[in-house]
Design a protein around this motif. Structure first.
Motif, PDB file in Angstrom:
ATOM      1  N   GLN A 108       0.843  -1.206   0.000  1.00  8.45           N
ATOM      2  CA  GLN A 108       0.000   0.000   0.000  1.00  8.45           C
ATOM      3  C   GLN A 108       0.872   1.249   0.000  1.00  8.45           C
ATOM      4  OE1 GLN A 108      -3.580  -0.097  -0.001  1.00  8.45           O
ATOM      5  NE2 GLN A 108      -3.112  -2.233  -0.461  1.00  8.45           N
ATOM      6  N   GLY A 109       0.337   2.342  -0.543  1.00  9.06           N
ATOM      7  CA  GLY A 109       1.053   3.624  -0.522  1.00  9.06           C
ATOM      8  C   GLY A 109       2.112   3.717  -1.604  1.00  9.06           C
ATOM      9  N   ASN A 110       2.833   4.834  -1.610  1.00  9.67           N
ATOM     10  CA  ASN A 110       3.857   5.078  -2.637  1.00  9.67           C
ATOM     11  C   ASN A 110       5.274   5.108  -2.081  1.00  9.67           C
ATOM     12  OD1 ASN A 110       1.831   5.503  -4.644  1.00  9.67           O
ATOM     13  ND2 ASN A 110       1.471   7.531  -3.771  1.00  9.67           N
ATOM     14  N   GLN A 111       5.383   5.233  -0.763  1.00  8.85           N
ATOM     15  CA  GLN A 111       6.711   5.379  -0.151  1.00  8.85           C
ATOM     16  C   GLN A 111       7.436   4.034  -0.054  1.00  8.85           C
ATOM     17  OE1 GLN A 111       8.254   8.328   0.659  1.00  8.85           O
ATOM     18  NE2 GLN A 111       6.452   9.115  -0.421  1.00  8.85           N
ATOM     19  N   PRO A 112       8.774   4.045  -0.207  1.00  8.84           N
ATOM     20  CA  PRO A 112       9.537   2.812   0.031  1.00  8.84           C
ATOM     21  C   PRO A 112       9.386   2.357   1.486  1.00  8.84           C
ATOM     22  CG  PRO A 112      10.883   4.443  -1.123  1.00  8.84           C
ATOM     23  CD  PRO A 112       9.647   5.157  -0.663  1.00  8.84           C
ATOM     24  N   PHE A 113       9.237   1.080   1.680  1.00  7.52           N
ATOM     25  CA  PHE A 113       9.062   0.530   3.034  1.00  7.52           C
ATOM     26  C   PHE A 113      10.393   0.496   3.785  1.00  7.52           C
ATOM     27  CE2 PHE A 113       5.310  -1.130   0.883  1.00  7.52           C
ATOM     28  CZ  PHE A 113       4.329  -0.955   1.840  1.00  7.52           C
ATOM     29  N   LYS A 114      10.343   0.961   5.043  1.00  2.00           N
ATOM     30  CA  LYS A 114      11.510   0.870   5.917  1.00  2.00           C
ATOM     31  C   LYS A 114      11.463  -0.446   6.696  1.00  2.00           C
ATOM     32  CE  LYS A 114      12.593   5.708   6.931  1.00  2.00           C
ATOM     33  NZ  LYS A 114      11.748   6.508   6.026  1.00  2.00           N
ATOM     34  N   GLU A 115      12.604  -0.819   7.270  1.00  2.00           N
ATOM     35  CA  GLU A 115      12.694  -2.059   8.063  1.00  2.00           C
ATOM     36  C   GLU A 115      11.715  -2.061   9.236  1.00  2.00           C
ATOM     37  OE1 GLU A 115      16.678  -1.744   5.984  1.00  2.00           O
ATOM     38  OE2 GLU A 115      15.304  -0.322   6.938  1.00  2.00           O
ATOM     39  N   THR A 116      11.420  -0.871   9.729  1.00  2.00           N
ATOM     40  CA  THR A 116      10.567  -0.735  10.922  1.00  2.00           C
ATOM     41  C   THR A 116       9.082  -0.637  10.587  1.00  2.00           C
ATOM     42  OG1 THR A 116      11.040   1.628  10.768  1.00  2.00           O
ATOM     43  CG2 THR A 116      12.335   0.364  12.364  1.00  2.00           C
ATOM     44  N   ASP A 117       8.752  -0.556   9.304  1.00  2.00           N
ATOM     45  CA  ASP A 117       7.344  -0.423   8.909  1.00  2.00           C
ATOM     46  C   ASP A 117       6.562  -1.691   9.219  1.00  2.00           C
ATOM     47  OD1 ASP A 117       7.467   2.196   8.094  1.00  2.00           O
ATOM     48  OD2 ASP A 117       7.881   1.721   5.986  1.00  2.00           O
ATOM     49  N   LYS A 118       5.250  -1.499   9.396  1.00  2.00           N
ATOM     50  CA  LYS A 118       4.353  -2.603   9.741  1.00  2.00           C
ATOM     51  C   LYS A 118       4.303  -3.628   8.594  1.00  2.00           C
ATOM     52  CE  LYS A 118      -0.488  -3.296  11.134  1.00  2.00           C
ATOM     53  NZ  LYS A 118      -0.953  -4.126  10.014  1.00  2.00           N
ATOM     54  N   THR A 119       4.454  -4.892   8.954  1.00  2.00           N
ATOM     55  CA  THR A 119       4.342  -5.967   7.964  1.00  2.00           C
ATOM     56  C   THR A 119       2.876  -6.388   7.859  1.00  2.00           C
ATOM     57  OG1 THR A 119       4.883  -7.533   9.724  1.00  2.00           O
ATOM     58  CG2 THR A 119       6.690  -6.876   8.280  1.00  2.00           C
ATOM     59  N   ASN A 120       2.479  -6.779   6.665  1.00  2.00           N
ATOM     60  CA  ASN A 120       1.094  -7.189   6.455  1.00  2.00           C
ATOM     61  C   ASN A 120       0.982  -7.939   5.123  1.00  2.00           C
ATOM     62  OD1 ASN A 120      -1.709  -7.373   6.808  1.00  2.00           O
ATOM     63  ND2 ASN A 120      -2.074  -5.456   5.707  1.00  2.00           N
ATOM     64  N   PRO A 121       1.480  -9.190   5.076  1.00  2.00           N
ATOM     65  CA  PRO A 121       1.498  -9.906   3.798  1.00  2.00           C
ATOM     66  C   PRO A 121       0.098 -10.150   3.232  1.00  2.00           C
ATOM     67  CG  PRO A 121       2.232 -11.333   5.617  1.00  2.00           C
ATOM     68  CD  PRO A 121       2.047  -9.968   6.177  1.00  2.00           C
ATOM     69  N   ILE A 122      -0.006 -10.097   1.899  1.00  2.00           N
ATOM     70  CA  ILE A 122      -1.319 -10.297   1.258  1.00  2.00           C
ATOM     71  C   ILE A 122      -1.415 -11.659   0.565  1.00  2.00           C
ATOM     72  CG2 ILE A 122      -1.895  -7.856   1.001  1.00  2.00           C
ATOM     73  CD1 ILE A 122      -0.813  -7.955  -1.868  1.00  2.00           C
ATOM     74  N   GLY A 123      -0.359 -12.447   0.638  1.00  3.21           N
ATOM     75  CA  GLY A 123      -0.368 -13.794   0.055  1.00  3.21           C
ATOM     76  C   GLY A 123       0.229 -14.794   1.024  1.00  3.21           C
ATOM     77  N   TYR A 124       0.018 -16.083   0.756  1.00  3.30           N
ATOM     78  CA  TYR A 124       0.474 -17.108   1.698  1.00  3.30           C
ATOM     79  C   TYR A 124       2.001 -17.231   1.737  1.00  3.30           C
ATOM     80  CZ  TYR A 124       0.456 -21.199   4.658  1.00  3.30           C
ATOM     81  OH  TYR A 124       0.670 -22.046   5.713  1.00  3.30           O
ATOM     82  N   TYR A 125       2.641 -17.091   0.580  1.00  6.20           N
ATOM     83  CA  TYR A 125       4.110 -17.131   0.545  1.00  6.20           C
ATOM     84  C   TYR A 125       4.689 -16.069   1.489  1.00  6.20           C
ATOM     85  CZ  TYR A 125       8.721 -15.667  -1.115  1.00  6.20           C
ATOM     86  OH  TYR A 125      10.036 -15.256  -1.171  1.00  6.20           O
TER      87      TYR A 125
END
Length: 279
Positions: A108-125
């Motif tokens: 989600q969003g346009n910004q590059p994700f940082k290491e500290t950003d919230k994880t939220n996978p959308i697929g099983y892998y």
């Protein structure tokens, strides 16, 4: 230093082994043929006999679409396999490198994700890779979790090889243009991983080649660099349905890697070197 690396029949494991040998590092590599990482006893026995100071865990179940149906195998490899190796690392006081993925984020969003950003996978892998991260953090203190994206290397299948194959038969290729990220050349990544394990700068890192592009832009660069006349038609994710949902924004912020170790070269530079390596 003695290193044990899993997944040497894959792209990254192959280059880690190659780079370590080039540096004169004592390294033992294994593939799924020699070691089934989902066999707890086999993992224990293997690590007890090798006695490594460092384990670089490159083996993974990476078939993103297949993972949606073949959940047991995916979980077994990415979570249980990681757990058994991490437990063995704890027992033998070995540093541990876990290779993770941009798929731990929802895109989600346009910004590059940082290491500290919230994880939220959308697929099983992505879900199993995130669970692998958590297992490593629970069991170990001396760990490097390295998230990578859009991997290409000499040994194994990847997007670059697919595009080159399609260029032989098609004048125009349709490629998704609304998913953004960074390609990662395993030769460059292997070097930084081996630099990492010489230190105690533990933690989570984002590591891919510098710069961002869409898959369509990546394909265009491949054809241009390889001197192919194939044209690229950029399409939307909706026009190319897949079993697994993929993050639209796979851009990762790699400033921590650049600060603590060193930034990887640009993806364009990496692609140029890779095509020479393939010739």
């Amino acid at each position: 230093m003695k290193i044990f690396v899993t997944g040497i029949s894959g792209q990254l494991g192959y280059d880690v082994l190659k780079e370590a040998k080039k540096r004169g590092i004592d390294i033992v590599g294994t593939s799924s043929k020699e070691l089934d990482i989902t066999d707890e006893q086999a993992v224990k026995n293997c690590i007890a006999s090798v006695k490594p100071n460092v384990i670089i865990h490159c083996a993974a179940y990476t078939a993103v679409d297949k993972a949606e149906e073949d959940r047991d195998t995916c979980y077994n490899v990415n979570v249980n396999g990681t757990k058994y190796l991490a437990e063995a690392a704890a027992k033998h006081h070995a540093k541990f490198v876990y290779i993770s993925t941009d798929y731990v984020f929802d895109g989600q969003g346009n910004q590059p994700f940082k290491e500290t950003d919230k994880t939220n996978p959308i697929g099983y892998y992505g879900e199993t890779k995130l669970q692998g991260e958590k297992v490593v953090q629970q069991l170990l203190e001396k760990y490097f979790i390295v998230r990578i994206s859009w991997v290409f290397g000499k040994n194994g299948h990847n997007f670059v090889k697919t595009m080159l194959r399609l260029a032989e038969s098609y004048e125009t290729v349709s490629v998704v243009g609304d998913q953004l990220g960074s390609p990662t050349y395993t030769v460059d990544l292997a070097k930084v991983l081996l630099d990492m394990v010489q230190t105690e700068r533990y933690g989570i890192y984002h590591a891919s080649n510098e710069g961002f592009c869409s898959w369509a832009q990546f394909a265009e660069a491949i054809f241009n660099e390889a001197g192919k006349a194939t044209a690229v038609k950029a399409i939307t994710t909706a026009e190319y349905p897949t079993k697994a949902k993929r993050p639209a924004n796979s851009k990762m912020d790699k400033s921590k890697l650049a600060e603590v170790f060193s930034a990887l070269p640009t993806w364009q530079d990496a692609l140029s070197r890779y095509l020479k390596e393939l010739q």
